[in-house]
Design a protein around this motif. Structure first.
Motif, PDB file in Angstrom:
ATOM      1  N   PHE A  90       0.826  -1.218   0.000  1.00 57.38           N
ATOM      2  CA  PHE A  90       0.000   0.000   0.000  1.00 57.38           C
ATOM      3  C   PHE A  90       0.854   1.259   0.000  1.00 57.38           C
ATOM      4  O   PHE A  90       1.816   1.361   0.750  1.00 57.38           O
ATOM      5  N   LYS A  91       0.426   2.212  -0.830  1.00 52.38           N
ATOM      6  CA  LYS A  91       1.212   3.444  -0.979  1.00 52.38           C
ATOM      7  C   LYS A  91       0.850   4.502   0.047  1.00 52.38           C
ATOM      8  O   LYS A  91       1.653   5.378   0.347  1.00 52.38           O
ATOM      9  N   THR A  92      -0.384   4.453   0.534  1.00 52.51           N
ATOM     10  CA  THR A  92      -0.840   5.527   1.440  1.00 52.51           C
ATOM     11  C   THR A  92      -1.542   4.943   2.671  1.00 52.51           C
ATOM     12  O   THR A  92      -1.986   3.786   2.653  1.00 52.51           O
ATOM     13  N   LEU A  93      -1.660   5.758   3.704  1.00 52.73           N
ATOM     14  CA  LEU A  93      -2.380   5.325   4.902  1.00 52.73           C
ATOM     15  C   LEU A  93      -3.856   5.080   4.584  1.00 52.73           C
ATOM     16  O   LEU A  93      -4.487   4.201   5.160  1.00 52.73           O
ATOM     17  N   GLN A  94      -4.393   5.882   3.650  1.00 48.95           N
ATOM     18  CA  GLN A  94      -5.781   5.667   3.216  1.00 48.95           C
ATOM     19  C   GLN A  94      -5.949   4.244   2.667  1.00 48.95           C
ATOM     20  O   GLN A  94      -6.895   3.540   3.014  1.00 48.95           O
ATOM     21  N   GLU A  95      -4.999   3.816   1.831  1.00 47.15           N
ATOM     22  CA  GLU A  95      -5.068   2.454   1.277  1.00 47.15           C
ATOM     23  C   GLU A  95      -4.989   1.406   2.387  1.00 47.15           C
ATOM     24  O   GLU A  95      -5.648   0.369   2.325  1.00 47.15           O
ATOM     25  N   VAL A  96      -4.169   1.673   3.397  1.00 45.35           N
ATOM     26  CA  VAL A  96      -4.040   0.721   4.515  1.00 45.35           C
ATOM     27  C   VAL A  96      -5.379   0.575   5.232  1.00 45.35           C
ATOM     28  O   VAL A  96      -5.851  -0.545   5.490  1.00 45.35           O
ATOM     29  N   LEU A  97      -6.015   1.715   5.527  1.00 43.91           N
ATOM     30  CA  LEU A  97      -7.284   1.652   6.258  1.00 43.91           C
ATOM     31  C   LEU A  97      -8.392   1.071   5.385  1.00 43.91           C
ATOM     32  O   LEU A  97      -9.252   0.339   5.873  1.00 43.91           O
ATOM     33  N   ASP A  98      -8.331   1.363   4.076  1.00 44.25           N
ATOM     34  CA  ASP A  98      -9.290   0.730   3.156  1.00 44.25           C
ATOM     35  C   ASP A  98      -9.133  -0.788   3.193  1.00 44.25           C
ATOM     36  O   ASP A  98     -10.109  -1.527   3.149  1.00 44.25           O
ATOM     37  N   HIS A  99      -7.886  -1.230   3.276  1.00 36.43           N
ATOM     38  CA  HIS A  99      -7.637  -2.671   3.343  1.00 36.43           C
ATOM     39  C   HIS A  99      -8.312  -3.280   4.575  1.00 36.43           C
ATOM     40  O   HIS A  99      -9.020  -4.288   4.480  1.00 36.43           O
ATOM     41  N   TYR A 100      -8.091  -2.659   5.739  1.00 35.95           N
ATOM     42  CA  TYR A 100      -8.697  -3.234   6.951  1.00 35.95           C
ATOM     43  C   TYR A 100     -10.222  -3.187   6.880  1.00 35.95           C
ATOM     44  O   TYR A 100     -10.902  -4.051   7.425  1.00 35.95           O
ATOM     45  N   ASP A 101     -10.749  -2.180   6.188  1.00 35.52           N
ATOM     46  CA  ASP A 101     -12.204  -2.037   6.093  1.00 35.52           C
ATOM     47  C   ASP A 101     -12.808  -3.023   5.099  1.00 35.52           C
ATOM     48  O   ASP A 101     -13.766  -3.730   5.419  1.00 35.52           O
ATOM     49  N   THR A 102     -12.204  -3.114   3.916  1.00 31.47           N
ATOM     50  CA  THR A 102     -12.877  -3.904   2.867  1.00 31.47           C
ATOM     51  C   THR A 102     -11.975  -4.907   2.163  1.00 31.47           C
ATOM     52  O   THR A 102     -12.457  -5.696   1.351  1.00 31.47           O
ATOM     53  N   GLY A 103     -10.653  -4.926   2.444  1.00 30.10           N
ATOM     54  CA  GLY A 103      -9.754  -5.735   1.617  1.00 30.10           C
ATOM     55  C   GLY A 103      -9.242  -7.013   2.238  1.00 30.10           C
ATOM     56  O   GLY A 103      -8.497  -7.760   1.601  1.00 30.10           O
ATOM     57  N   VAL A 104      -9.611  -7.288   3.492  1.00 30.37           N
ATOM     58  CA  VAL A 104      -9.005  -8.426   4.202  1.00 30.37           C
ATOM     59  C   VAL A 104      -9.417  -9.754   3.551  1.00 30.37           C
ATOM     60  O   VAL A 104     -10.591  -9.996   3.308  1.00 30.37           O
ATOM     61  N   VAL A 105      -8.405 -10.579   3.268  1.00 28.40           N
ATOM     62  CA  VAL A 105      -8.625 -11.867   2.605  1.00 28.40           C
ATOM     63  C   VAL A 105      -8.482 -12.977   3.650  1.00 28.40           C
ATOM     64  O   VAL A 105      -7.552 -12.971   4.451  1.00 28.40           O
ATOM     65  N   ASP A 106      -9.397 -13.916   3.603  1.00 33.00           N
ATOM     66  CA  ASP A 106      -9.380 -15.000   4.595  1.00 33.00           C
ATOM     67  C   ASP A 106      -8.344 -16.063   4.234  1.00 33.00           C
ATOM     68  O   ASP A 106      -8.051 -16.287   3.059  1.00 33.00           O
ATOM     69  N   SER A 107      -7.778 -16.682   5.255  1.00 36.14           N
ATOM     70  CA  SER A 107      -6.858 -17.806   5.089  1.00 36.14           C
ATOM     71  C   SER A 107      -6.753 -18.475   6.458  1.00 36.14           C
ATOM     72  O   SER A 107      -7.177 -17.893   7.463  1.00 36.14           O
ATOM     73  N   PRO A 108      -6.200 -19.675   6.519  1.00 36.23           N
ATOM     74  CA  PRO A 108      -6.218 -20.401   7.803  1.00 36.23           C
ATOM     75  C   PRO A 108      -5.533 -19.665   8.956  1.00 36.23           C
ATOM     76  O   PRO A 108      -5.867 -19.895  10.112  1.00 36.23           O
ATOM     77  N   THR A 109      -4.580 -18.793   8.652  1.00 38.43           N
ATOM     78  CA  THR A 109      -3.871 -18.129   9.752  1.00 38.43           C
ATOM     79  C   THR A 109      -4.304 -16.681   9.954  1.00 38.43           C
ATOM     80  O   THR A 109      -3.667 -15.948  10.716  1.00 38.43           O
ATOM     81  N   LEU A 110      -5.372 -16.269   9.299  1.00 40.18           N
ATOM     82  CA  LEU A 110      -5.847 -14.876   9.457  1.00 40.18           C
ATOM     83  C   LEU A 110      -6.069 -14.563  10.940  1.00 40.18           C
ATOM     84  O   LEU A 110      -6.618 -15.385  11.683  1.00 40.18           O
ATOM     85  N   ASP A 111      -5.676 -13.392  11.351  1.00 37.62           N
ATOM     86  CA  ASP A 111      -5.761 -13.044  12.759  1.00 37.62           C
ATOM     87  C   ASP A 111      -7.208 -13.042  13.251  1.00 37.62           C
ATOM     88  O   ASP A 111      -8.081 -12.453  12.605  1.00 37.62           O
ATOM     89  N   PRO A 112      -7.467 -13.653  14.401  1.00 38.02           N
ATOM     90  CA  PRO A 112      -8.849 -13.703  14.931  1.00 38.02           C
ATOM     91  C   PRO A 112      -9.470 -12.329  15.124  1.00 38.02           C
ATOM     92  O   PRO A 112     -10.684 -12.179  15.000  1.00 38.02           O
ATOM     93  N   LEU A 113      -8.627 -11.320  15.400  1.00 37.22           N
ATOM     94  CA  LEU A 113      -9.172  -9.980  15.622  1.00 37.22           C
ATOM     95  C   LEU A 113      -9.781  -9.404  14.344  1.00 37.22           C
ATOM     96  O   LEU A 113     -10.541  -8.434  14.406  1.00 37.22           O
ATOM     97  N   LEU A 114      -9.427  -9.996  13.191  1.00 34.85           N
ATOM     98  CA  LEU A 114     -10.000  -9.521  11.926  1.00 34.85           C
ATOM     99  C   LEU A 114     -11.212 -10.359  11.514  1.00 34.85           C
ATOM    100  O   LEU A 114     -11.716 -10.236  10.407  1.00 34.85           O
ATOM    101  N   LYS A 115     -11.684 -11.192  12.434  1.00 34.41           N
ATOM    102  CA  LYS A 115     -12.861 -12.027  12.134  1.00 34.41           C
ATOM    103  C   LYS A 115     -14.006 -11.714  13.084  1.00 34.41           C
ATOM    104  O   LYS A 115     -14.884 -12.530  13.303  1.00 34.41           O
ATOM    105  N   LYS A 116     -13.996 -10.530  13.663  1.00 28.67           N
ATOM    106  CA  LYS A 116     -14.989 -10.244  14.694  1.00 28.67           C
ATOM    107  C   LYS A 116     -16.206  -9.473  14.177  1.00 28.67           C
ATOM    108  O   LYS A 116     -17.117  -9.174  14.937  1.00 28.67           O
ATOM    109  N   ARG A 117     -16.193  -9.140  12.884  1.00 31.55           N
ATOM    110  CA  ARG A 117     -17.346  -8.404  12.344  1.00 31.55           C
ATOM    111  C   ARG A 117     -18.527  -9.346  12.164  1.00 31.55           C
ATOM    112  O   ARG A 117     -18.348 -10.520  11.904  1.00 31.55           O
TER     113      ARG A 117
END
Lengths: 283, 348
Positions: free
Chosen positions: B284-311
């Protein structure tokens, strides 16, 4: 006033003794030599040039091989006696080569390195030797070290997973799966093998989880068949055989020829206790 | 008589004091405060082993000279400073998302910011190095970075007229060896303390704007579980959902544990507004892109952090555009102008 003078005088004596360690004690001391005698089964080791396809030895499962490099680190040597005699080799990590203490690299290519002289061993009778094969956290977590621990002086150090290689075995094997690799100024010969056993992080597995990290540092404790006396005019010695065949165990060189991470080295580390054998002691 | 006794006592005390000092080697500890490590009051205790390597002016200056000297690389083309620039809090230049080594070889990860290293137990994106002293060797001996051997660096330093006297002055040694070179670099690196950002002033009682305050509250609610404490990292290793394939296995390379595949160190966010691009692979080039990732870009996989599965629906962290703007405003308060303009670190 006199008592104050006395106090000052005793303080002075205390300071003197603090500077001069144990010299004022009546205890006498001697030396103790630990000899590591590296062998392949019952045969002496004769190193070949790297890449040589002259196979002098055979593993337990019948695989022909030779050795071009063999060595290991020894640290934390301890002698114990039946009446509470105790000698613990001083351990010190320092950037200054002369100040590094208690770490030894035994190299087959350097015969003198096979003899470790322990000095200032308290006089008495000893019946057990304990030592560590490899270098545990205290050799790493104090930072950059000199002398025998200096990677620029030939110490075996992994940069990427910082720590020392405890045992290195290199050579060639008739059925090694290694193909020739020519790099920028280096070559890995065909049919060669390099087995580097390292890994020191000792982290218990979390409940319900698999083990993270592999700790390949092993502590060996060997009993003498009879008490060995240490004293001023004595030159006692413990002769320890290190058997490469036992270290290699049931290795299959066709698939295991390039070991450079802790987990792959674990089977060899598990063989360490059986491979270090007290042969005899000299009084 | 009494006076004579007094003098005798006095003389004896001086002998005692003299003895005390004679037990220790004389050390040239620079009294100039500029070259002592000082822990900021709101920071934790440092973990660096200063007792083995006390910072001195000469040691620090030698470390700085080494840091800026391309002699560390095989062909004399790359210094530490190539990928760690003070203006970006000693992260890489933004036009080098992955580090650039000898012969323009491309690295595989984004060079991290060198900030507050004295407080860190593990180094690099995978945490494979457990002591600051051993970090430079990775860059020196990496084929895609400096492509040089530690032994040859020592040889070159011995042959370069300027260095032997500097090592003698810094460490009182007659011959250069690698551990002293690494200790000199550590003295320079350990002093890189960033603790004078607007956020630090806020901690000490200065005011934040309304937007910054709201950003801080949002940050504490949504980000601080991982980016915790005054260093803005809990220094754990987590998969933050960049991908479901992991050509770079990250932490698993060190732990050899399948459950760690795709995990990388939670980076400190100090000076984060200066250290773009972001993530181990500079995705990611910008902080905006980073936050967009956490909001809408997170990809699931077996080791994905549990804190990103709480929605309730989907993955990641729910963030409105307004919330992102406020969090970014807060993140800018972590920029430390004092640190990036501290002349002690400059090559002059």
């Amino acid at each position: 006033m006199k008592s104050i003078q006395l106090l000052a005088l005793s303080a002075l004596i205390l300071l003197f003794s603090a500077c001069k360690d144990d010299e004022l004690e009546a205890q006498t001391f001697g030396t103790f030599e630990v000899e590591f005698d590296n062998r392949v089964g019952s045969e002496a080791i004769s190193l070949e040039e790297a890449g040589s396809q002259n196979y002098s030895y055979t593993t337990a499962s019948g695989q022909a091989f030779n050795l071009s490099l063999f060595g290991y680190y020894i640290s934390k040597i301890k002698l114990e006696g039946p009446n509470g005699e105790l000698y613990e080799d001083e351990m010190k990590v320092s950037p200054h080569a002369d100040e590094v203490k208690g770490f030894y690299q035994v190299l087959q290519s350097e015969p003198a390195s096979r003899f470790i002289q322990l000095e200032n061993v308290p006089a008495g009778t000893y019946h057990r030797i304990t030592f560590t094969v490899g270098i545990a956290d205290e050799g790493i977590q104090d930072g950059a070290a000199g002398g025998i621990l200096d990677p620029a002086e030939g110490a075996w150090f992994w940069n990427w997973n910082a720590g020392y290689i405890g045992i290195a075995m290199e050579g060639s094997a008739q059925n090694s799966g290694q193909e020739e690799v020519v790099g920028d100024g280096w070559t890995i010969p065909a049919k060669s093998f390099a087995l580097h056993v390292g890994g020191w992080k000792d982290v218990p597995a979390a409940t319900g989880e698999e083990q993270r990290f592999v700790n390949n540092v092993k502590t060996i404790s060997l009993a003498f068949d009879s008490g060995v006396r240490v004293g001023e005019a004595l030159e006692p010695n413990a002769h320890i055989v290190v058997d490469v065949l036992k270290l290699l165990g049931n290795v299959d060189f066709s698939t295991t020829y390039s070991v450079h991470v802790p987990k792959a080295g674990q089977p060899f580390a598990e063989n360490i206790p059986a491979a270090f054998i007290l042969d005899h002691t000299h009084q | 008589m009494k006076t004579a006794q007094k003098y005798a006592h006095l003389a004896l005390s001086w002998v005692c004091i003299g003895m005390l000092f004679s037990c220790h080697e004389d050390q040239d500890i620079g009294l100039d405060n500029t070259y002592q490590f000082i822990r900021p009051a709101h920071f934790p205790e440092p973990v660096y082993t200063f007792e083995n390597n006390p910072v001195t002016k000469k040691g620090f200056e030698l470390g700085k000279k080494l840091f800026f000297d391309p002699i560390l690389s095989r062909d004399g083309s790359v210094s530490c400073n190539n990928c760690h620039i003070q203006g970006t809090a000693f992260a890489d230049a933004q036009q080098h998302p992955l580090s650039v080594g000898v012969e323009d070889r491309r690295g595989t990860r984004n060079a991290p910011s060198l900030t507050n290293l004295a407080f860190m137990k593990e180094f690099f994106w995978d945490g494979g190095v457990t002591h600051l002293d051993f970090t430079p060797t990775n860059a020196i001996e990496s084929e895609v970075e400096m492509d040089e051997s530690l032994a040859n660096v020592v040889k070159k330093l011995k042959a370069e007229a300027a260095y032997p006297p500097l090592f003698k002055e810094a460490f009182d040694i007659e011959e250069i060896t690698s551990p002293y070179m690494l200790q000199a670099l550590s003295q320079y690196l350990a002093m890189m303390v960033s603790a004078d950002s607007k956020y630090d002033q806020y901690v000490k009682g200065e005011a934040f704007s309304k937007e910054e305050l709201e950003g801080l509250a949002l940050f504490e609610d949504k980000c601080s579980a991982c980016h915790a404490g005054v260093l803005f990292s809990d220094f754990t290793y987590r998969n933050n959902g960049l991908s479901d394939t992991f050509p770079d296995e990250g932490r698993a390379r060190i732990t050899e544990f399948a459950g760690d595949i795709g995990k990388f160190r939670v980076p400190s966010l100090r000076n984060v507004a200066l250290t773009a691009p972001y993530m181990h692979n500079a995705r990611f080039k910008t902080l905006q892109e980073v936050l967009d990732h956490y909001d809408t870009g997170v990809v699931d996989s077996p080791t994905l952090d549990p804190l990103l599965k709480k929605r309730e629906r989907g993955l990641g962290i729910a963030l409105s555009e307004d919330e992102k703007t406020k969090i970014i405003a807060f993140l800018h308060t972590l920029t430390d102008r004092t640190f990036i303009s501290d002349t002690r670190f400059m090559n002059r």
